[in-house]
Structures are given as C-alpha cells and as structure tokens.
Design an enzyme around this catalytic site. Structure first.
Site, PDB file in Angstrom:
ATOM      1  N   ARG A  79       0.934  -1.243  -0.016  1.00  0.00           N
ATOM      2  CA  ARG A  79      -0.078  -0.052  -0.071  1.00  0.00           C
ATOM      3  C   ARG A  79       0.838   1.252  -0.111  1.00  0.00           C
ATOM      4  NH1 ARG A  79      -2.032   1.004   4.327  1.00  0.00           N
ATOM      5  NH2 ARG A  79      -0.885  -0.407   5.598  1.00  0.00           N
ATOM      6  N   LYS A 104      -8.311  -2.583   1.358  1.00  0.00           N
ATOM      7  CA  LYS A 104      -8.204  -1.780   2.577  1.00  0.00           C
ATOM      8  C   LYS A 104      -9.171  -0.805   2.244  1.00  0.00           C
ATOM      9  CE  LYS A 104      -5.936  -3.626   5.800  1.00  0.00           C
ATOM     10  NZ  LYS A 104      -5.233  -5.013   5.502  1.00  0.00           N
ATOM     11  N   HIS A 144      -9.559  -4.459  13.099  1.00  0.00           N
ATOM     12  CA  HIS A 144      -8.359  -5.099  12.098  1.00  0.00           C
ATOM     13  C   HIS A 144      -7.898  -6.518  12.844  1.00  0.00           C
ATOM     14  CE1 HIS A 144      -4.247  -4.565  10.107  1.00  0.00           C
ATOM     15  NE2 HIS A 144      -5.061  -5.216   9.458  1.00  0.00           N
ATOM     16  N   SER A 173       0.563  -5.367  10.628  1.00  0.00           N
ATOM     17  CA  SER A 173       0.844  -6.240   9.428  1.00  0.00           C
ATOM     18  C   SER A 173       1.896  -7.138   9.910  1.00  0.00           C
ATOM     19  CB  SER A 173       1.135  -5.301   8.506  1.00  0.00           C
ATOM     20  OG  SER A 173       1.578  -6.296   7.526  1.00  0.00           O
ATOM     21  N   LYS A 204      -2.092 -12.316  12.115  1.00  0.00           N
ATOM     22  CA  LYS A 204      -3.332 -12.653  12.218  1.00  0.00           C
ATOM     23  C   LYS A 204      -3.682 -13.681  11.274  1.00  0.00           C
ATOM     24  CE  LYS A 204      -3.929  -8.477  10.800  1.00  0.00           C
ATOM     25  NZ  LYS A 204      -2.786  -7.983  10.894  1.00  0.00           N
ATOM     26  N   THR A 205      -2.987 -13.662  10.141  1.00  0.00           N
ATOM     27  CA  THR A 205      -3.453 -14.736   9.077  1.00  0.00           C
ATOM     28  C   THR A 205      -2.812 -16.162   9.526  1.00  0.00           C
ATOM     29  OG1 THR A 205      -3.737 -13.216   7.353  1.00  0.00           O
ATOM     30  CG2 THR A 205      -3.419 -15.231   6.519  1.00  0.00           C
ATOM     31  N   ASP A 223      -8.680 -11.046   8.476  1.00  0.00           N
ATOM     32  CA  ASP A 223      -8.187  -9.707   8.571  1.00  0.00           C
ATOM     33  C   ASP A 223      -9.230  -8.500   9.288  1.00  0.00           C
ATOM     34  OD1 ASP A 223      -5.703  -8.093   8.132  1.00  0.00           O
ATOM     35  OD2 ASP A 223      -6.942  -7.220   6.331  1.00  0.00           O
ATOM     36  N   ARG A 236       2.540 -12.215  -1.594  1.00  0.00           N
ATOM     37  CA  ARG A 236       1.132 -12.585  -0.891  1.00  0.00           C
ATOM     38  C   ARG A 236       0.639 -13.445  -1.944  1.00  0.00           C
ATOM     39  NH1 ARG A 236      -1.188  -9.599   3.697  1.00  0.00           N
ATOM     40  NH2 ARG A 236       0.500  -8.152   4.257  1.00  0.00           N
TER      41      ARG A 236
HETATM   42  P1  ATP Z   1      -1.322  -8.344   7.451  1.00  0.00           P
HETATM   43  O1  ATP Z   1      -1.999  -7.615   8.226  1.00  0.00           O
HETATM   44  O2  ATP Z   1      -0.469  -7.680   6.615  1.00  0.00           O
HETATM   45  O3  ATP Z   1      -1.939  -9.401   6.544  1.00  0.00           O
HETATM   46  P2  ATP Z   1      -0.835 -10.582   9.290  1.00  0.00           P
HETATM   47  O4  ATP Z   1      -1.088 -10.135  10.891  1.00  0.00           O
HETATM   48  O5  ATP Z   1      -1.957 -11.221   8.905  1.00  0.00           O
HETATM   49  O6  ATP Z   1      -0.515  -9.270   8.458  1.00  0.00           O
HETATM   50  P3  ATP Z   1       0.806 -12.817   8.686  1.00  0.00           P
HETATM   51  O7  ATP Z   1       0.511 -13.010   7.378  1.00  0.00           O
HETATM   52  O8  ATP Z   1       0.074 -13.755   9.679  1.00  0.00           O
HETATM   53  O9  ATP Z   1       0.598 -11.358   9.446  1.00  0.00           O
HETATM   54  O10 ATP Z   1       2.307 -12.762   8.979  1.00  0.00           O
HETATM   55  C1  ATP Z   1       3.278 -13.424   9.981  1.00  0.00           C
HETATM   56  C2  ATP Z   1       4.435 -13.810   9.370  1.00  0.00           C
HETATM   57  O11 ATP Z   1       5.352 -14.284  10.591  1.00  0.00           O
HETATM   58  C3  ATP Z   1       4.171 -15.224   8.710  1.00  0.00           C
HETATM   59  O12 ATP Z   1       5.014 -15.054   7.464  1.00  0.00           O
HETATM   60  C4  ATP Z   1       4.640 -16.245   9.539  1.00  0.00           C
HETATM   61  O13 ATP Z   1       5.320 -17.250   9.003  1.00  0.00           O
HETATM   62  C5  ATP Z   1       5.840 -15.633  10.383  1.00  0.00           C
HETATM   63  N1  ATP Z   1       6.184 -16.165  11.811  1.00  0.00           N
HETATM   64  C6  ATP Z   1       7.365 -16.601  12.078  1.00  0.00           C
HETATM   65  N2  ATP Z   1       7.040 -16.893  13.284  1.00  0.00           N
HETATM   66  C7  ATP Z   1       5.997 -16.718  13.845  1.00  0.00           C
HETATM   67  C8  ATP Z   1       5.219 -16.855  15.232  1.00  0.00           C
HETATM   68  N3  ATP Z   1       5.987 -17.103  16.299  1.00  0.00           N
HETATM   69  N4  ATP Z   1       4.050 -16.534  15.280  1.00  0.00           N
HETATM   70  C9  ATP Z   1       3.393 -15.794  14.011  1.00  0.00           C
HETATM   71  N5  ATP Z   1       3.789 -15.718  13.060  1.00  0.00           N
HETATM   72  C10 ATP Z   1       5.308 -16.185  12.862  1.00  0.00           C
HETATM   73 MN    MN Z   2      -3.139 -11.047   7.211  1.00  0.00          MN
END
Ligand code: ATP
Ligand code: MN
Length: 534
Positions: free
Chosen positions: A61, A203, A223, A241, A245-246, A260, A325
C-alpha cells in the site's frame, strides 16, 4: 443468469460513457479471469495451478497517497491525520473523469458485482471496475460472492475503479505523485489510479466500513482475524501487519471466520470479507500447511519468483518485495466457517511482533492493561534490507490499525472497552517476535510454540496457572505452559546479557509512555495506571 445493463458510472455521473470500450467482461468466472490474464501475458501458472502475477511499481500500500475527500459529510467526522489526508471534492471529480475516460479507452475492461459483510444486516453491495483481469479476480477472491439470484436487480452501494496504468498529473489532480487511492463518502466511490497493488482494493473498503459501522450501525469494526472452536467459542486476534493474524487464525482444530477484518455486533462477530490475503515470505508446507495448500487454481500469487527454469515458487526469494502474497477465497481453507459469523468473543489476543525481544511470549492482561495496549497498538518491525540498519523500528498504531481508521481512535477504544466489560472477555498479549535477544542477536519465536501457547489458552489450560508479574510491563506471565519450554516464558531468562535486557525493556517502556502522552488526558485512571514502569 441474465446480464444486467452495466453502468459503471455512479448515479448522476452518467455522462462519462465508456464510449470506446469494445468489451466489458461482466462477472467473469475465476477461470475466465485466469485465461484473460494468461492471454494478455500478465501472468503465468505455478506448478500447483495458481495464477502468478506482478503488481508492478507498487508491491504494498502507499499510505501517503491515500486521500479522503473533505466535504460536508466528512469534515467534522473524519480524524484528519497522516493516514486520513484531506482532498478537495473538485479533485475527486477530476480524477474520476480521468479514470472513467481511461477505462473507457481500453479495448476491454472487467466489471464485477460483489459485497462486503457476511452478516446480512450490514451488507454493502460493491461494483468493481478494473483495467486488469487479475485485479478483478482479486475482488472476487477477497469480497463476498453473490449468488446468481442475488445478482438479479443488484444495486451497488459503492463503486471501486482500479486503473493501475493511469498515471496522474499531481498539479492537475491535487495528488502527491502519479498514483492515488481516493475515497469519497459522499459519492460512495473509491478511485485507485497508478498502483496495481491489489491490497489497495480491500483496504479501501475496510476504511469505508471503519467509518460507517461504528457511527451509523453501532458495530465495532476491527483489524483482526477470528476463528471458532468446537464448542462454538470465538477467538479474535488483533495485530498490525506481519504479527500473525492470518497465520495464527489458520488452525486445523478451529473453524476460520476470517483473517483480517471483522465487525462486533450486539450478538457476535462477522467477517467483512470472503477471502484471505496471506503473506508468502518463507512459507513452508510443514509450518503453514493450510496456506500452502490454498495456492491452487483460482488463487492469485503476487510478486514471487520461481526457481530458475521451473514454475516452482521460491518462497524465500524477496528480490521483488518482502511482501509477497496470495489471495484466495475463504473456502480454500478446509475448515472455513460458512457463513463467516461467530459468537461474541471469549478470548482476545493482541499480537505484537516485538523485535526488541523484551515482551513475554504470552501474558494475561487486566481490563486496564487491555485498553492501554489497544490504544497503544505496539509492534516493532525489523530493519529492511538497508545496509547497516540493525535496530528494530518500533511502531505504535492505535487500535492496531491506524492506517485504516477514519474516526478518532477513542471511538473504537470506547466501544471495545464496553464490550470487553459487558462480556467478561479474557485478553492476552502474544509476542510473536524475538526471544533470546533483539533482532540480530536473538531469534524469532518458533511458530510451533506460539501456536501451542494459543491452543493452551483456548483449551482453558491457562485459566488457573500460577503467574509472575512482569516487573516492567506489569502483565501476568504464566509460570508454565504445557508443551512449551518453561525458560522461554520469561524473556529476561532467554537473554545472556541481563543488563542489556533491562536496558532494552526500559527503552521500550519509555517509548510506550511517550506515545501514550497524547491519549493520557482522555482515559480513566485505571487505563493510565496500566502504563509500563519506567
Ligand atoms: P497483514 O495484516 O499484513 O495481513 P498478518 O498479521 O496477517 O499481516 P501474517 O500474514 O500472519 O501477518 O504474517 C506473520 C508472518 O510471520 C508469517 O510469514 C509467519 O510465517 C511468520 N512467523 C514467524 N514466526 C511466527 C510466530 N511465532 N507467530 C506468528 N507468525 C510467525
Ligand atoms: Mn493477514
């Protein structure tokens, strides 16, 4: 299905006709959109059949180029700041005309009707017109998909126009540079020009819902990701981010509600979206099997590279961007809940990726601490690829989502506070970031351990365990968590250099306090008292 007359022009703006467009592809199937993308040479299939594309100049973004039209509807309601940048209505009309003329001059464009909000009481219908077939497929993956019946007489509440190839003249268009995302609440329209980053589309609508739902519907927009256990208990995971979360909401033992964006109503939570948008960097089938298996026909993979001479994605390659992504419809995850509506949350997790390595990997928060943490919205990003930069970059983003919140953070915080109190929700802080030292010295917490800690919370195994109060952050740290090495629970124990730990913890505590200064006067004594001890 009878194809409705396609007006891509919102009411009142019918003069901008798509005169030269030879073909308007309306409501194409995912397969048709994939074929169109391949035909145009804008993508290829990987070895598991997903469409791999490049989003061009923008691979993330562009917050500085996101504008909100300041007019009689928004001037007193929007919290004008670095994320809600005002733009005059006259520029909306200039940019809208440019986009419609630009799309009108294309040989073919793609139009799709879809909607947001899984709870029918809050549903908003969206018509998306895109220059690229893959942007249209993104809208199909990420928004909710109407049935053929629902398409009869479909009336769009909001319009989105996405024209990555249209470069704006900043002088003429009132923009910062050649690209912009513009939201007009009055005209119920989002204009995206000059950027092909698909995330702008989702978004944009998230921002709209963060404005409408709390003000007009008394629904708290959040969020966060959400999932549901076998007994129907809901958990939600807030976080900025990259905090997880995902990743953490995709849990084979629980049904996925969404990854999300959610709303919290009088009687439950619902997903705004119909799909997931997962990060791919360093993905492995072993650690994240559900996301890995969602990379199949219909999914769109963005900005990855293949191993040379193959169509096999190299997930470790960040040469285009760290922010690689994949988008896919929710049902690509085996245990997705349909419709994506769950009960009122029983547990809330605040995810933070603390690259300083000083926050405990799991801790329980009091109601005051929960509000303090929510308003603070802390995470720390690791330094990018810039040479010589080793220090993590702390970020405080109110409500874990400041870039998408048009209203004052106090509005969301107040609503969450009331709901937490009314429903006696348990709130946990989870550090998914560093342990054993800061970024550079320590390492990221093992995903398997983070998953285990969350699973133990959700199974109620931490309800009655003994805790230790963290001397700086004041949070209650479980002494033991089944299946997790005890020594990692207290971060100080994982650092070889205890003095360095204490210094870093003090440093972070100081940042919290400094950041909170602007909120302190408007919160209760209970919340102020939850500040870390400096
Ligand atoms: P966005 O809002 O940008 O979508 P998000 O909160 O969904 O972000 P994720 O896509 O879940 O974030 O990204 C977390 C990243 O961190 C992943 O690539 C995951 O493999 C990595 N990771 C490494 N260690 C951990 C951990 N202990 N817990 C969670 N994620 C981890
Ligand atoms: Mn996510």
């Amino acid at each position: 299905m009878s194809v409705p007359t396609i007006s891509i022009n919102p009411e009142g703006l019918k003069n901008f006709a798509l005169t030269q467009t030879e073909t308007i592809h309306y409501q194409s199937t995912p397969d048709e959109l994939v074929q169109d993308t391949l035909r145009l040479g804008e993508g290829v299939l990987n070895d598991s059949g997903a469409l791999v594309i490049a989003t061009g100049e923008f691979t993330g973004r562009s917050p500085l180029d996101k504008f909100t039209i300041k007019d009689e509807t928004t001037e007193d309601t929007v919290n004008w700041n670095n994320f809600n940048i005002p733009m005059e209505d006259k520029y909306f009309h200039i940019i809208q005309k440019k986009i419609i003329d630009y799309l009108g001059a294309q040989k073919e464009i793609w139009v799709r009707d879809c909607y947001a909000c899984a709870d029918p009481r809050y549903r908003i219908n969206i018509r998306v017109a895109t220059e690229k077939p893959w942007s249209n497929l993104f809208a199909n993956n990420m928004f909710l998909r109407p049935t053929e019946e629902e398409l009869e007489g479909f009336k769009a509440d909001w319009h989105i126009y996405a024209a990555p190839g249209l470069l704006l003249d900043p002088k003429e268009c009132g923009t910062r540079q050649h690209n912009a995302s513009v939201i007009s609440f009055k005209h119920k329209t989002i204009l995206i020009a000059g950027s092909g980053y698909t995330g702008e589309i989702k978004k944009g609508i998230f921002t709209v819902l963060n404005y409408l739902l709390p003000q007009e519907k008394n629904v708290l927009s959040m969020h966060c990701s959400a999932n549901m256990g076998k007994d129907g208990d809901t958990a939600i995971f807030f976080g900025l981010s990259g905090t997880g979360k995902t990743t953490l909401s995709a849990d084979p033992d629980r049904k996925l509600i969404g990854d999300d964006e959610h709303g919290w109503t009088e009687d439950g939570v619902f997903n705004f979206e119909g799909g997931c948008y997962a990060k791919l960097i360093n993905l492995s089938e072993e650690k994240e099997p559900q996301i890995f298996r969602a990379i199949r026909p219909g999914a769109i993979v963005e900005n990855t590279r293949f191993f040379e001479g193959t169509n096999k994605i190299n997930f470790d390659d960040s040469s285009i961007t760290e922010n690689t992504r994949v988008s896919y419809p929710l049902e690509f995850i085996d245990n997705a809940l349909e419709p994506s509506i769950g009960a009122v949350p029983k547990n809330i997790f605040f995810l933070t990726c603390d690259a300083f390595g000083v926050l405990p990997p799991i801790s329980k928060l009091t109601p005051g601490q929960a509000m303090y943490q929510f308003i603070s919205g802390y995470t720390a990003k690791v330094a990018g690829t810039e040479a010589g930069v080793t220090e993590p970059k702390p970020t405080f983003s109110a409500c874990f989502g400041a870039p998408f919140l048009p209203l004052h953070p106090g509005k969301y915080a107040e609503m969450l506070g009331k709901k937490m109190q009314e429903h006696h929700v348990n709130v946990w802080q989870v550090n998914t970031g560093w342990t054993g030292g800061p970024y550079g010295t320590g390492s990221r917490l093992k995903l398997a351990y983070t998953r285990k800690m969350i699973a133990m919370v959700l199974e109620g195994k931490l309800d009655d365990v003994e805790t230790i109060t963290d001397p700086v952050f004041g949070v209650a740290v479980p002494k033991e968590v089944p299946g997790v090495p005890t020594e990692i629970l207290t971060p100080r124990n994982t650092w070889q250099d205890k003095v360095a730990y204490d210094e870093k913890a003090q440093y972070l505590a100081g940042l919290f306090v400094k950041n909170f200064e602007k909120f302190a006067a408007n919160v209760s004594e209970e919340i102020r008292a939850a500040a870390p001890k400096v």
